[in-house]
Design a protein around this motif. Sequence first.
Motif, mmCIF file in Angstrom:
data_model
loop_
_atom_site.group_PDB
_atom_site.id
_atom_site.type_symbol
_atom_site.label_atom_id
_atom_site.label_comp_id
_atom_site.label_asym_id
_atom_site.label_seq_id
_atom_site.Cartn_x
_atom_site.Cartn_y
_atom_site.Cartn_z
ATOM 1 N N ILE A 12 0.867 -1.183 0.000
ATOM 2 C CA ILE A 12 0.000 0.000 0.000
ATOM 3 C C ILE A 12 0.900 1.229 0.000
ATOM 4 C CG2 ILE A 12 -1.710 1.327 1.304
ATOM 5 C CD1 ILE A 12 -2.885 -1.192 0.157
ATOM 6 N N THR A 13 0.588 2.188 -0.859
ATOM 7 C CA THR A 13 1.391 3.405 -0.968
ATOM 8 C C THR A 13 0.514 4.622 -0.700
ATOM 9 O OG1 THR A 13 2.781 2.373 -2.658
ATOM 10 C CG2 THR A 13 2.887 4.778 -2.461
ATOM 11 N N ALA A 14 1.021 5.557 0.096
ATOM 12 C CA ALA A 14 0.318 6.814 0.355
ATOM 13 C C ALA A 14 1.018 7.943 -0.374
ATOM 14 C CB ALA A 14 0.280 7.106 1.856
ATOM 15 N N ASN A 15 0.275 8.684 -1.183
ATOM 16 C CA ASN A 15 0.795 9.911 -1.772
ATOM 17 C C ASN A 15 0.788 10.996 -0.701
ATOM 18 O OD1 ASN A 15 1.296 9.028 -4.387
ATOM 19 N ND2 ASN A 15 -0.757 9.519 -5.107
ATOM 20 N N ARG A 31 -0.564 2.512 6.948
ATOM 21 C CA ARG A 31 -0.260 1.491 7.949
ATOM 22 C C ARG A 31 -1.491 0.659 8.254
ATOM 23 N NH1 ARG A 31 3.957 1.915 11.833
ATOM 24 N NH2 ARG A 31 2.870 0.179 12.840
ATOM 25 N N GLY A 32 -2.651 1.322 8.359
ATOM 26 C CA GLY A 32 -3.882 0.594 8.650
ATOM 27 C C GLY A 32 -4.229 -0.396 7.562
ATOM 28 N N ALA A 33 -4.169 0.044 6.301
ATOM 29 C CA ALA A 33 -4.487 -0.849 5.191
ATOM 30 C C ALA A 33 -3.459 -1.970 5.068
ATOM 31 C CB ALA A 33 -4.563 -0.057 3.890
ATOM 32 N N ALA A 34 -2.174 -1.627 5.205
ATOM 33 C CA ALA A 34 -1.129 -2.634 5.103
ATOM 34 C C ALA A 34 -1.216 -3.650 6.238
ATOM 35 C CB ALA A 34 0.240 -1.967 5.095
ATOM 36 N N GLY A 35 -1.619 -3.173 7.424
ATOM 37 C CA GLY A 35 -1.789 -4.091 8.540
ATOM 38 C C GLY A 35 -2.908 -5.087 8.289
ATOM 39 N N MET A 41 4.191 -1.288 3.328
ATOM 40 C CA MET A 41 3.627 0.026 3.037
ATOM 41 C C MET A 41 4.741 0.962 2.598
ATOM 42 S SD MET A 41 4.547 2.483 5.504
ATOM 43 C CE MET A 41 3.218 3.618 5.224
ATOM 44 N N PHE A 42 4.350 1.934 1.752
ATOM 45 C CA PHE A 42 5.294 2.890 1.183
ATOM 46 C C PHE A 42 4.659 4.273 1.199
ATOM 47 C CE2 PHE A 42 5.712 -1.222 -0.875
ATOM 48 C CZ PHE A 42 7.073 -1.489 -0.804
ATOM 49 N N ALA A 131 -7.352 2.387 13.004
ATOM 50 C CA ALA A 131 -7.817 1.859 14.292
ATOM 51 C C ALA A 131 -7.291 0.452 14.556
ATOM 52 C CB ALA A 131 -9.346 1.868 14.339
ATOM 53 N N ASN A 132 -7.070 -0.327 13.513
ATOM 54 C CA ASN A 132 -6.625 -1.715 13.682
ATOM 55 C C ASN A 132 -5.168 -1.823 14.091
ATOM 56 O OD1 ASN A 132 -6.150 -0.725 10.962
ATOM 57 N ND2 ASN A 132 -5.444 -2.770 10.429
ATOM 58 N N VAL A 133 -4.410 -0.722 13.949
ATOM 59 C CA VAL A 133 -2.981 -0.769 14.305
ATOM 60 C C VAL A 133 -2.627 0.349 15.284
ATOM 61 C CG1 VAL A 133 -2.268 -1.881 12.148
ATOM 62 C CG2 VAL A 133 -2.371 0.631 12.270
ATOM 63 N N GLN A 134 -3.623 0.910 15.978
ATOM 64 C CA GLN A 134 -3.384 2.146 16.716
ATOM 65 C C GLN A 134 -2.348 2.011 17.826
ATOM 66 O OE1 GLN A 134 -6.964 3.618 18.542
ATOM 67 N NE2 GLN A 134 -7.266 1.801 19.812
ATOM 68 N N ASP A 135 -2.340 0.909 18.539
ATOM 69 C CA ASP A 135 -1.376 0.780 19.636
ATOM 70 C C ASP A 135 0.054 0.712 19.117
ATOM 71 O OD1 ASP A 135 -3.444 0.809 21.474
ATOM 72 O OD2 ASP A 135 -3.597 -1.372 21.582
#
Length: 304
Positions: A12-15, A31-35, A41-42, A131-135
């Motif tokens: 998953i890449t974020a512009n 990070r959330g999508a990649a998790g 992630m990039f 939310a799935n990777v918040q900690d």
Amino acid sequence: MNELADPTRLGITANLVGGLGNQLFQYAAARGAAGRLECPMFVDVATLARLNPNDTLREFALGWLLDPAQVVDSGTAAESGRWSAALRRRLPGISVGRTFQQQGFAYDPRFEKLHRGAILSGYFQSWRYSANVQDQLRQDILNRIPHSAWFDETTDLLNSLGPWIAVHVRRGDYLQARNSAYHGLLGLSYYARALARLRNSGEPVVIFSDEPEAARAFLGPLAAQALVVDSPPQAHEAESIELMSQASAVVTANSSFSWWGAWLADPATTTVVCPTPWLDQAGLDEHDLRPPQWITIDSSFGQQ
């Protein structure tokens, strides 16, 4: 292009767009999508070099957080970005090729259907995207923020105060007519009511701002005994975000900078007050921006 030539097709890449706070939102969404997909992630920094008229110049602000292999520069973002933007204006809400264009300001539930290879385009200003990777996200950011001698000295000073309240006042480019019409300038009454809600035991106030002395003058009597944090040029701006997160309570501005200062604080022990609406732009659905435990106070845009 195959996956060996373009490793982003495996993840998953974020512009990246905007300043530090906005870049953190885009990073967090990736990070959330990649998790969820259990993939790399990039971030793509090409868009940061492309400015529209009147935009504030932004630089890549997450070098301390990412491994170099996670940072890519598409090199063709300017041309493809213009083409994609033109197509999206005709067909709002679509995804162009691999690009997932965020639809609206609120959380976009289509995000949950992303596949590997997706490129995120938007601001993604909601805690729900990660939310799935918040900690782990909170721990990673706090563990990687670089610390200068100024940070260590200021931490010692703040610790000597006992419980204290962080107050963020955003000025800078928010004072420009184009930006203030969209973001809105918070009124003094917002800060007065926020502090009245929090200062049950007379806790000291610590002011954070991109214009520290202007913020003190703006707050007037509310800042009579306040400590103003004024970071030196050599300090990284993320250091101020981490300092803010050490407070027992945070009064945010309508700024992604103080959003992160509040979100990185321990949610079990830190009270957060934030403005509503967040933006002076009418008609935006903002209910996914704020974590549900945050207290809201009327923004008082344009008021004293």
